[in-house]
Design a protein around this motif. Sequence first.
Motif, PDB file in Angstrom:
ATOM      1  N   CYS A   1       0.841  -1.212   0.000  1.00 50.11           N
ATOM      2  CA  CYS A   1       0.000   0.000   0.000  1.00 50.11           C
ATOM      3  C   CYS A   1       0.867   1.250   0.000  1.00 50.11           C
ATOM      4  N   ALA A   2       1.932   1.227   0.815  1.00 52.04           N
ATOM      5  CA  ALA A   2       2.808   2.393   0.920  1.00 52.04           C
ATOM      6  C   ALA A   2       3.491   2.709  -0.400  1.00 52.04           C
ATOM      7  N   LEU A   3       3.982   1.681  -1.077  1.00 52.48           N
ATOM      8  CA  LEU A   3       4.712   1.918  -2.325  1.00 52.48           C
ATOM      9  C   LEU A   3       3.807   2.344  -3.470  1.00 52.48           C
ATOM     10  N   PHE A   4       2.638   1.735  -3.572  1.00 47.28           N
ATOM     11  CA  PHE A   4       1.818   1.969  -4.760  1.00 47.28           C
ATOM     12  C   PHE A   4       0.675   2.954  -4.562  1.00 47.28           C
ATOM     13  N   TYR A   5      -0.056   2.867  -3.472  1.00 42.25           N
ATOM     14  CA  TYR A   5      -1.191   3.776  -3.295  1.00 42.25           C
ATOM     15  C   TYR A   5      -0.770   5.019  -2.519  1.00 42.25           C
ATOM     16  N   GLY A   6      -0.257   4.831  -1.321  1.00 45.02           N
ATOM     17  CA  GLY A   6       0.192   5.974  -0.527  1.00 45.02           C
ATOM     18  C   GLY A   6       1.361   6.698  -1.154  1.00 45.02           C
ATOM     19  N   GLY A   7       2.218   5.955  -1.852  1.00 49.89           N
ATOM     20  CA  GLY A   7       3.391   6.552  -2.474  1.00 49.89           C
ATOM     21  C   GLY A   7       3.143   7.026  -3.881  1.00 49.89           C
ATOM     22  N   THR A   8       3.107   6.088  -4.816  1.00 51.46           N
ATOM     23  CA  THR A   8       3.041   6.440  -6.239  1.00 51.46           C
ATOM     24  C   THR A   8       1.788   7.232  -6.606  1.00 51.46           C
ATOM     25  N   ALA A   9       0.610   6.725  -6.229  1.00 51.71           N
ATOM     26  CA  ALA A   9      -0.627   7.420  -6.602  1.00 51.71           C
ATOM     27  C   ALA A   9      -0.705   8.794  -5.942  1.00 51.71           C
ATOM     28  N   GLN A  10      -0.222   8.905  -4.699  1.00 50.95           N
ATOM     29  CA  GLN A  10      -0.266  10.202  -4.024  1.00 50.95           C
ATOM     30  C   GLN A  10       0.714  11.193  -4.659  1.00 50.95           C
ATOM     31  N   ILE A  11       1.869  10.716  -5.097  1.00 48.80           N
ATOM     32  CA  ILE A  11       2.802  11.594  -5.811  1.00 48.80           C
ATOM     33  C   ILE A  11       2.162  12.100  -7.103  1.00 48.80           C
ATOM     34  N   LEU A  12       1.465  11.224  -7.807  1.00 50.56           N
ATOM     35  CA  LEU A  12       0.759  11.665  -9.023  1.00 50.56           C
ATOM     36  C   LEU A  12      -0.275  12.738  -8.691  1.00 50.56           C
ATOM     37  N   ALA A  13      -1.015  12.554  -7.603  1.00 53.83           N
ATOM     38  CA  ALA A  13      -1.980  13.578  -7.189  1.00 53.83           C
ATOM     39  C   ALA A  13      -1.260  14.897  -6.926  1.00 53.83           C
ATOM     40  N   GLY A  14      -0.081  14.818  -6.318  1.00 56.20           N
ATOM     41  CA  GLY A  14       0.707  16.027  -6.080  1.00 56.20           C
ATOM     42  C   GLY A  14       1.113  16.724  -7.363  1.00 56.20           C
ATOM     43  N   MET A  15       1.483  15.940  -8.370  1.00 54.49           N
ATOM     44  CA  MET A  15       1.863  16.532  -9.658  1.00 54.49           C
ATOM     45  C   MET A  15       0.659  17.218 -10.308  1.00 54.49           C
ATOM     46  N   TRP A  16      -0.509  16.601 -10.187  1.00 58.94           N
ATOM     47  CA  TRP A  16      -1.720  17.226 -10.740  1.00 58.94           C
ATOM     48  C   TRP A  16      -2.095  18.487  -9.959  1.00 58.94           C
ATOM     49  N   GLU A  17      -1.762  18.517  -8.668  1.00 54.26           N
ATOM     50  CA  GLU A  17      -1.988  19.747  -7.894  1.00 54.26           C
ATOM     51  C   GLU A  17      -1.090  20.872  -8.417  1.00 54.26           C
ATOM     52  N   PHE A  18       0.138  20.538  -8.842  1.00 50.57           N
ATOM     53  CA  PHE A  18       0.994  21.551  -9.463  1.00 50.57           C
ATOM     54  C   PHE A  18       0.303  22.117 -10.692  1.00 50.57           C
ATOM     55  N   LYS A  19      -0.291  21.236 -11.497  1.00 53.14           N
ATOM     56  CA  LYS A  19      -0.992  21.656 -12.720  1.00 53.14           C
ATOM     57  C   LYS A  19      -2.143  22.599 -12.385  1.00 53.14           C
ATOM     58  N   LYS A  20      -2.783  22.374 -11.248  1.00 54.88           N
ATOM     59  CA  LYS A  20      -3.894  23.227 -10.827  1.00 54.88           C
ATOM     60  C   LYS A  20      -3.411  24.471 -10.068  1.00 54.88           C
ATOM     61  N   ASN A  21      -2.080  24.623  -9.964  1.00 53.45           N
ATOM     62  CA  ASN A  21      -1.479  25.774  -9.284  1.00 53.45           C
ATOM     63  C   ASN A  21      -1.816  25.824  -7.794  1.00 53.45           C
ATOM     64  N   ASN A  22      -1.921  24.642  -7.172  1.00 48.66           N
ATOM     65  CA  ASN A  22      -2.202  24.544  -5.743  1.00 48.66           C
ATOM     66  C   ASN A  22      -0.908  24.155  -5.035  1.00 48.66           C
ATOM     67  N   VAL A  23      -0.165  25.141  -4.567  1.00 50.78           N
ATOM     68  CA  VAL A  23       1.145  24.886  -3.972  1.00 50.78           C
ATOM     69  C   VAL A  23       1.025  24.051  -2.697  1.00 50.78           C
ATOM     70  N   PHE A  24      -0.010  24.270  -1.897  1.00 44.26           N
ATOM     71  CA  PHE A  24      -0.174  23.491  -0.665  1.00 44.26           C
ATOM     72  C   PHE A  24      -0.425  22.020  -0.988  1.00 44.26           C
TER      73      PHE A  24
END
Length: 190
Positions: free
Chosen positions: A50-73
Amino acid sequence: MANNVYEIKESSIADPGPLGLACFALTTFVLSVKNAALVPGEALSMIIACALFYGGTAQILAGMWEFKKNNVFGATAFTSYGAFWVSWGFFEIGALLKWFVVPPQAALLFLIAWTIFTFYMWIGSFGTNKALVVVFTLLLVTFILLDLGNHVAAGYCGIVTALAAWYTSAAGIYNTVFGRVVLPVGPCKK
C-alpha cells in the motif's frame, strides 16, 4: 495546418485533492492499525505494498496534478507525503531482506524530520479549510507520539487521522458530483 502553427488549448483537470487524501488516508490507516497492535506483524507486507503503490506512487501523481492546478499546498503535501510512503516502504523492504539496518537513532531522525515538515504544513493548513486543519493537527500529534516512541498511542491517533482524511476526501468527491455541500469542510477565516 497551412502556416504550421499549432494551437495549444489549456486543458482542465479534475481536482486531485480527493485522490491524494484517499491515498494518504488508506495507507495511514493500515499502518496505524498495525502500530496500535490491532493486527499481527505479518500484515507488514500488505502495508508495504500500500505504501509503495497507493500511498506513495498514486499520491505523488496527485501532487503533480496539484501543481498543474497551481495549488502549492496540495502539490507540496501530496508529493512530499507520497515520497514519505515510498521511502518508508523502501526502509521496510531493506530491513526485511537484510540489505541494511536502520539504527533507532536514524529512524528517530527520519520521524523528527517529518514532524518538522508536518508542523509547517499544519500552519499552512490554516489557509485551506477546517477539515484539513483537523487532518494536519491529528497528523502532527501522531508524528509527535511516534517521536516519543509511543507507537500504540500513535497508532490510535493515526487511525483517527485517516478517518479525518477520508472524510475530507469524501467531501471533495460528494460536493463535486452532487453540485452542493453534502459534507461540509468549513472554510478557514482569512
